[in-house]
Design a protein around this motif. Structure first.
Motif, PDB file in Angstrom:
ATOM      1  N   CYS A 257      15.830   3.909   4.518  1.00 32.91           N
ATOM      2  CA  CYS A 257      14.833   3.169   5.303  1.00 32.91           C
ATOM      3  C   CYS A 257      13.451   3.808   5.178  1.00 32.91           C
ATOM      4  O   CYS A 257      12.431   3.109   5.085  1.00 32.91           O
ATOM      5  N   LEU A 258      13.407   5.143   5.163  1.00 35.08           N
ATOM      6  CA  LEU A 258      12.136   5.847   5.002  1.00 35.08           C
ATOM      7  C   LEU A 258      11.518   5.550   3.634  1.00 35.08           C
ATOM      8  O   LEU A 258      10.300   5.320   3.525  1.00 35.08           O
ATOM      9  N   CYS A 259      12.352   5.519   2.597  1.00 38.54           N
ATOM     10  CA  CYS A 259      11.860   5.209   1.254  1.00 38.54           C
ATOM     11  C   CYS A 259      11.353   3.772   1.173  1.00 38.54           C
ATOM     12  O   CYS A 259      10.341   3.500   0.502  1.00 38.54           O
ATOM     13  N   LEU A 260      12.029   2.854   1.860  1.00 43.02           N
ATOM     14  CA  LEU A 260      11.571   1.460   1.872  1.00 43.02           C
ATOM     15  C   LEU A 260      10.215   1.339   2.556  1.00 43.02           C
ATOM     16  O   LEU A 260       9.332   0.594   2.099  1.00 43.02           O
ATOM     17  N   TYR A 261      10.035   2.087   3.634  1.00 45.01           N
ATOM     18  CA  TYR A 261       8.741   2.076   4.330  1.00 45.01           C
ATOM     19  C   TYR A 261       7.644   2.626   3.423  1.00 45.01           C
ATOM     20  O   TYR A 261       6.536   2.070   3.352  1.00 45.01           O
ATOM     21  N   PHE A 262       7.943   3.707   2.701  1.00 46.22           N
ATOM     22  CA  PHE A 262       6.959   4.289   1.782  1.00 46.22           C
ATOM     23  C   PHE A 262       6.597   3.306   0.677  1.00 46.22           C
ATOM     24  O   PHE A 262       5.437   3.216   0.264  1.00 46.22           O
ATOM     25  N   SER A 263       7.599   2.553   0.189  1.00 48.02           N
ATOM     26  CA  SER A 263       7.346   1.551  -0.840  1.00 48.02           C
ATOM     27  C   SER A 263       6.378   0.482  -0.334  1.00 48.02           C
ATOM     28  O   SER A 263       5.460   0.064  -1.056  1.00 48.02           O
ATOM     29  N   LEU A 264       6.563   0.036   0.909  1.00 51.10           N
ATOM     30  CA  LEU A 264       5.654  -0.957   1.490  1.00 51.10           C
ATOM     31  C   LEU A 264       4.254  -0.379   1.682  1.00 51.10           C
ATOM     32  O   LEU A 264       3.245  -1.084   1.516  1.00 51.10           O
ATOM     33  N   PHE A 265       4.180   0.900   2.010  1.00 49.85           N
ATOM     34  CA  PHE A 265       2.879   1.563   2.173  1.00 49.85           C
ATOM     35  C   PHE A 265       2.119   1.582   0.845  1.00 49.85           C
ATOM     36  O   PHE A 265       0.915   1.290   0.789  1.00 49.85           O
ATOM     37  N   VAL A 266       2.831   1.909  -0.241  1.00 45.10           N
ATOM     38  CA  VAL A 266       2.212   1.905  -1.574  1.00 45.10           C
ATOM     39  C   VAL A 266       1.779   0.490  -1.948  1.00 45.10           C
ATOM     40  O   VAL A 266       0.725   0.291  -2.566  1.00 45.10           O
ATOM     41  N   MET A 273      -6.586  -2.150  -3.628  1.00 44.54           N
ATOM     42  CA  MET A 273      -7.179  -2.032  -4.964  1.00 44.54           C
ATOM     43  C   MET A 273      -7.515  -3.415  -5.528  1.00 44.54           C
ATOM     44  O   MET A 273      -8.563  -3.599  -6.172  1.00 44.54           O
ATOM     45  N   GLU A 274      -6.630  -4.400  -5.306  1.00 47.40           N
ATOM     46  CA  GLU A 274      -6.891  -5.757  -5.772  1.00 47.40           C
ATOM     47  C   GLU A 274      -8.153  -6.324  -5.108  1.00 47.40           C
ATOM     48  O   GLU A 274      -8.991  -6.956  -5.767  1.00 47.40           O
ATOM     49  N   ALA A 275      -8.275  -6.099  -3.800  1.00 48.23           N
ATOM     50  CA  ALA A 275      -9.451  -6.606  -3.078  1.00 48.23           C
ATOM     51  C   ALA A 275     -10.721  -5.941  -3.593  1.00 48.23           C
ATOM     52  O   ALA A 275     -11.774  -6.602  -3.748  1.00 48.23           O
ATOM     53  N   TRP A 276     -10.651  -4.643  -3.878  1.00 48.41           N
ATOM     54  CA  TRP A 276     -11.821  -3.933  -4.411  1.00 48.41           C
ATOM     55  C   TRP A 276     -12.217  -4.475  -5.788  1.00 48.41           C
ATOM     56  O   TRP A 276     -13.395  -4.714  -6.056  1.00 48.41           O
ATOM     57  N   ALA A 277     -11.233  -4.676  -6.686  1.00 52.00           N
ATOM     58  CA  ALA A 277     -11.518  -5.187  -8.030  1.00 52.00           C
ATOM     59  C   ALA A 277     -12.074  -6.608  -7.965  1.00 52.00           C
ATOM     60  O   ALA A 277     -13.011  -6.957  -8.711  1.00 52.00           O
ATOM     61  N   LEU A 292     -11.137  -5.710 -15.532  1.00 57.24           N
ATOM     62  CA  LEU A 292     -10.777  -4.790 -14.454  1.00 57.24           C
ATOM     63  C   LEU A 292      -9.843  -5.441 -13.432  1.00 57.24           C
ATOM     64  O   LEU A 292      -9.101  -4.742 -12.727  1.00 57.24           O
ATOM     65  N   LEU A 293      -9.846  -6.775 -13.357  1.00 63.83           N
ATOM     66  CA  LEU A 293      -8.972  -7.471 -12.411  1.00 63.83           C
ATOM     67  C   LEU A 293      -7.497  -7.179 -12.675  1.00 63.83           C
ATOM     68  O   LEU A 293      -6.673  -7.235 -11.755  1.00 63.83           O
ATOM     69  N   TYR A 294      -7.132  -6.883 -13.935  1.00 59.95           N
ATOM     70  CA  TYR A 294      -5.729  -6.627 -14.278  1.00 59.95           C
ATOM     71  C   TYR A 294      -5.325  -5.160 -14.078  1.00 59.95           C
ATOM     72  O   TYR A 294      -4.145  -4.840 -14.105  1.00 59.95           O
ATOM     73  N   VAL A 295      -6.310  -4.285 -13.903  1.00 63.50           N
ATOM     74  CA  VAL A 295      -6.014  -2.851 -13.812  1.00 63.50           C
ATOM     75  C   VAL A 295      -5.147  -2.517 -12.595  1.00 63.50           C
ATOM     76  O   VAL A 295      -4.170  -1.760 -12.711  1.00 63.50           O
ATOM     77  N   PRO A 296      -5.459  -3.026 -11.380  1.00 62.93           N
ATOM     78  CA  PRO A 296      -4.590  -2.690 -10.234  1.00 62.93           C
ATOM     79  C   PRO A 296      -3.131  -3.082 -10.454  1.00 62.93           C
ATOM     80  O   PRO A 296      -2.223  -2.308 -10.094  1.00 62.93           O
TER      81      PRO A 296
END
Length: 594
Positions: A257-266, A273-277, A292-296
């Motif tokens: 469950c902790l790993c799943l939460y970390f995955s959602l955080f990433v 990053m998508e919003a910034w690009a 650059l739109l494809y980089v994230p």
């Protein structure tokens, strides 16, 4: 470096080495003698008929015997008082963890391997794989994987052909994808049911279809107090199941469950990053920012692969620590842990884009980037890079053998030194996982990105050859393992096909064309989408029920085999009863005699 190739029974002129046990350089002589005696004790009652079994089968038997060498009265490994033993402990596992034994691996049969390569992958042509030959050399488990890879690739071709014309249509016209999505849902059910039939035919031919797992022996890593199995009556380690359940629910489950939460955080970092690009591109509008739109998405795809591999190591450690008695139970728990994490890690961002952001353009871009990037990374990491490293090592071994002036069989020495430095093939887990994720990319969002099947076909055409090269020239020869099917992976693929029904129905229901049909009441739209989804699920289950898992002729042969077994058992019982009656009659006659 001191060179020795001492082996058991090397005085026999017909000796053919099957399995190599590599010891550490400073192993004491008394340890070597003790290990040799334990192996000989197991071997002396064996059958020396080499013609009856294939080389792969003999290697499997050797592995089975080595793994079932267990401590009895020994308190430690001779010469190594720090390497403690207790009754029931796996000797091979203790030797490996203590560093006394470096590794155990089967040797390749160079002549048979060359014949297999000539009919398999040396000529890049579109042809069926020699599945029976693969089975004869590598065993049923690996042969079933390559059989499934070939079948799945051919099954993707209709989806790829039908999907290509849809790429020419306007992406926003979702009503054009209803037929394609419906075909996808039927296709995903039919191919899995037809595979069951083909798999049954193959394993029946190989003699493993009716293989029983009920009385499977304990896995080598299983430990516990030595006792008597109440069912089999055999002596084996015993471990309370409640301790295993406590480890699963109090440690493994919270960690997952902790790993799943970390995955959602990433994942949320990726959207930032998508919003910034996107903001950068809207402000400048240059060609550079459009790239650059494809980089994230590319960075996120690489991060996903890294996280999947790191999590895999943690999942293996936890599952081993849970101390499962059977190898099948160990594999099922490991697969469940890895599948849950990989599914969320790979597909959570796509679900978020589709049903929260509702950005179909970004969904297509992310899906294409994730699919193509993961395929390229897998080809490089799994095959190309290991093959390049292995070629460099091969050159070094050649030079070392040429410079060696020793009275040994240089050919055998070269083979052993070369193969012991090869990477170890960790099983078909990662290969099936790659196909499972690919199946998800193709089926979950088919109405949004129909080209996914075409990219999957192109990848798999090279995957067949790269995996064959990997098995023959990159990794050590794996021990063969008998199998009756692809196991829990069949259920995993079927579950993915059920989820794909829900996602495709929801995506079509969200399309502007469908929404325009219900301008007043969204409740009616939701009810109709749910009704269609339930209807398609019912159709899937009807198809699964209507298509038998085994062909009719296989069912008849199995029924005949069961009948003959019962008849043989009945005749044996009648024979024993008749003999017992004769003995009673003789005993009664002696009592009456004066």
């Amino acid at each position: 470096m001191k060179v020795t190739l001492s082996t058991l029974d090397t005085h026999e002129s017909s000796f053919t080495p099957l399995v190599v046990i590599e010891l550490a350089q400073d192993v004491k002589e008394e340890t070597k003698e003790w290990l040799k005696n334990r192996i000989i004790t197991k071997k002396k009652d064996g059958d020396d008929n080499d013609d009856f079994l294939s080389m792969a089968e003999r290697q499997f038997i050797i592995k089975h015997e080595l793994e079932n060498l267990r401590a009895r009265d020994e308190k430690m490994i001779p010469g190594y008082p720090q390497a403690k033993l207790y009754p029931g402990k796996s000797l091979l596992r203790r030797l490996l963890t203590s560093g006394i034994v470096v590794q155990v691996f089967p040797l390749h049969d160079n002549e048979a391997l060359k014949k297999l390569e000539d009919t398999w992958y040396t000529r890049f042509t579109l042809k069926f794989q020699p599945i029976d030959r693969i089975r004869g050399y590598f065993g049923e488990t690996i042969a079933l994987y390559f059989g499934f890879l070939e079948y799945f690739t051919f099954a993707l071709i209709p989806m790829a052909i039908i999907g290509l014309p849809y790429y020419l249509f306007a992406w926003e016209d979702y009503d054009k994808y209803v037929i394609f999505a419906s075909f996808n849902l039927i296709w995903s059910t039919v191919i899995l049911e037809v595979w069951k039939r083909g798999c049954a035919s193959m394993t029946y031919r190989w003699g493993t279809l009716v293989m029983k797992r009920k009385f499977e022996e304990p896995r080598p890593g299983f430990h516990g107090v030595l006792g008597i199995n109440a069912v089999t009556g055999r002596e084996e380690p015993l471990y309370p199941s409640y301790k295993r359940q406590l480890r699963i629910y109090l440690v493994s489950l919270p960690f997952v469950c902790l790993c799943l939460y970390f995955s959602l955080f990433v994942m949320m970092i990726y959207f930032d990053m998508e919003a910034w690009a996107l903001g950068l591109h809207e402000n400048s509008g240059s060609e550079w920012t459009s790239i650059l739109l494809y980089v994230p998405s590319i960075i996120y795809a690489i991060v996903i692969e890294i996280m999947n591999r790191l999590y895999r190591y943690a999942a293996e450690f936890l599952t081993s620590w849970e101390n499962h008695r059977l190898e099948s139970a160990y594999q099922n728990h490991l697969i469940l842990k890895v599948l849950v994490f990989n599914f969320l890690n790979c597909f959570a961002s796509l679900f978020y884009i589709a049903f929260v952001l509702r950005d179909m353009k970004l969904l297509r871009q992310s899906l294409a980037t994730l699919l193509i990037t993961s395929q390229i990374l897998n080809q490089i990491v799994e095959s190309l890079l290991p093959y390049w490293l292995q070629k460099k090592h091969h050159v070094r071994v050649k030079k070392k053998v040429e410079a060696l002036k020793a009275d040994i069989d240089a050919t055998l020495y070269e083979q052993v030194v070369l193969e012991k430095e090869m990477g170890t093939y960790l099983g078909t887990f990662d290969d099936y996982l790659e196909l499972f994720l690919q199946f998800g990319y193709v089926s979950l969002f088919s109405c949004v990105y129909p080209l996914a099947a075409a990219f999957a076909v192109l990848n798999n055409l090279t995957e067949v050859n790269s995996d064959a090269l990997k098995m023959c020239r990159v990794f050590k020869r794996p021990f063969s393992e008998p199998s009756a099917s692809i196991g829990v992976w069949q259920l995993a693929f079927e579950t993915m096909s059920v989820i794909s029904v829900v996602t495709n129905c929801a995506l079509i229901g969200m399309s502007p064309q469908v929404n325009a049909l219900f301008p007043e009441s969204k409740t009616d739209l939701i009810l109709i989408v749910v009704a269609v989804e339930h209807t398609l699920l019912a159709l899937k289950f009807i198809l699964a029920f209507a298509i038998p898992d085994k062909p009719r002729h296989i069912q008849m042969k199995l029924a005949r085999l069961e009948f003959e077994s019962l008849e043989a058992l009945k005749q044996q019982q009648m024979k024993l009863t008749a003999e017992n009656l004769k003995e009673e009659c003789r005993a009664g006659g002696k009592e009456k005699a004066p």
